[in-house]
Design an enzyme around this catalytic site. Structure first.
Site, PDB file in Angstrom:
ATOM      1  CG  HIS A 292     -35.986 -20.332   4.323  1.00  0.00           C
ATOM      2  ND1 HIS A 292     -34.965 -21.240   4.480  1.00  0.00           N
ATOM      3  CD2 HIS A 292     -37.091 -20.915   4.862  1.00  0.00           C
ATOM      4  CE1 HIS A 292     -35.427 -22.327   5.085  1.00  0.00           C
ATOM      5  NE2 HIS A 292     -36.710 -22.150   5.331  1.00  0.00           N
ATOM      6  CD  GLU A 293     -40.792 -19.593   5.274  1.00  0.00           C
ATOM      7  OE1 GLU A 293     -41.773 -20.286   4.911  1.00  0.00           O
ATOM      8  OE2 GLU A 293     -39.926 -20.029   6.043  1.00  0.00           O
TER       9      GLU A 293
ATOM     10  CG  HIS B 168     -40.060 -23.773   2.289  1.00  0.00           C
ATOM     11  ND1 HIS B 168     -39.475 -25.019   2.308  1.00  0.00           N
ATOM     12  CD2 HIS B 168     -39.660 -23.147   3.440  1.00  0.00           C
ATOM     13  CE1 HIS B 168     -38.754 -25.158   3.422  1.00  0.00           C
ATOM     14  NE2 HIS B 168     -38.851 -24.039   4.114  1.00  0.00           N
TER      15      HIS B 168
ATOM     16  CD  GLU C 273     -36.822 -25.772   6.970  1.00  0.00           C
ATOM     17  OE1 GLU C 273     -36.111 -24.759   7.062  1.00  0.00           O
ATOM     18  OE2 GLU C 273     -38.046 -25.716   6.865  1.00  0.00           O
TER      19      GLU C 273
END
Length: 270
Positions: free
Chosen positions: A142-143, A146, A200
């Site tokens: 997930h990070e 980003h 997100e």
């Protein structure tokens, strides 16, 4: 500023905004295609983020809290490496980023990846939630997503435009941007300002494909979020606090899992 100059400035700002509408990644199997508002250069944001990350590393090291758990550090770095190997699916230049992966000894349920591949995982996240490797891959993926989508650069561009107003015309003409304190803004965006709902959702979506391609079970994204919801009393920890709400995210991930499951089944598991 007279009316004519204001109109010229507004026109230039609009032109810059239109020119800055880009898609920073390939769509992947999950189909991320949103156009993004970008004003600042990738080189500039990556440089500022590297400075901000180095400052955070020094601060953590000075507190005696950097990579103090050798086993957890090895685990986080091994998982990160597997995920990083899959990043060229979304953008080829990511293979040449100067990736860094560290672990901060902190009770916080937190992790981040600054622009250009600067990853920090807080020990509390793995230890308090007793995360499996697959669940930890969900967080790190997930990070990384980003960073691939350059959400920091996008957020900094939005903040920069808001702070600068029409003075951005001068910046576009090549004047110094030092007064905007971009390094401080890079830290602020990465560590304190929550990402938007759209950002997100994109990170959830791209992260799910990254973990599947890396051989981590996408079903773990569901158990990870269930643990997050339980830890946060329904809202989730600050690490993933922005809307969409936890239950909505779980439902979206459940819809996406069948799309990426063939990638997981075909992937090497180490």
């Amino acid at each position: 500023m007279n009316t004519t100059l204001q109109r010229c400035g507004a026109a230039l700002l609009l032109s810059a905004a239109l020119a800055g509408c880009v898609n920073t990644t390939s769509s992947g199997e999950v189909g991320v295609q949103r156009k993004q508002f970008i004003l600042l250069s990738q080189q500039e944001v990556d440089s500022m983020s590297a400075q901000a990350y180095a400052q955070e590393v020094r601060k953590t090291q000075a507190a005696g809290a950097l990579n103090t758990n050798a086993a957890l550090t090895r685990r986080v770095r091994a998982i990160s490496e597997r995920l990083i190997r899959q990043t060229p699916v979304f953008r080829q230049d990511a293979r040449s980023w100067k990736w860094e992966v560290n672990v901060a000894n902190s009770p916080e349920l937190n992790a981040y990846c600054m622009a250009g591949g600067k990853i920090m995982v807080y020990s509390g996240l793995a230890e308090k939630l007793a995360l499996t490797d697959d669940e930890l891959a969900t967080v790190i993926g997930h990070e990384i997503a980003h960073a691939l989508r350059e959400h920091s650069r996008e957020s900094m561009s939005q903040e920069y435009a808001k702070q600068a107003g029409l003075s951005i015309v001068g910046q576009l003409a090549g004047l110094s941007q030092g007064s905007m304190e971009l390094a401080a803004l890079a830290t602020d965006v990465a560590l304190t300002k929550p990402h938007s709902r759209g950002m997100e959702s994109e990170a959830d979506t791209i992260g799910l494909e990254l973990m599947a391609r890396a051989g981590y079970n996408p079903q773990a994204s569901i158990t990870l979020w269930q643990k997050m919801l339980k830890a946060g009393g329904g809202g989730g920890p600050a690490f993933l606090s922005t809307h969409p709400a936890g239950e909505d995210r779980i439902a979206t991930l459940q819809r996406l899992i069948p799309k990426v499951m063939p990638l997981y089944q075909a992937a090497p598991k180490k």
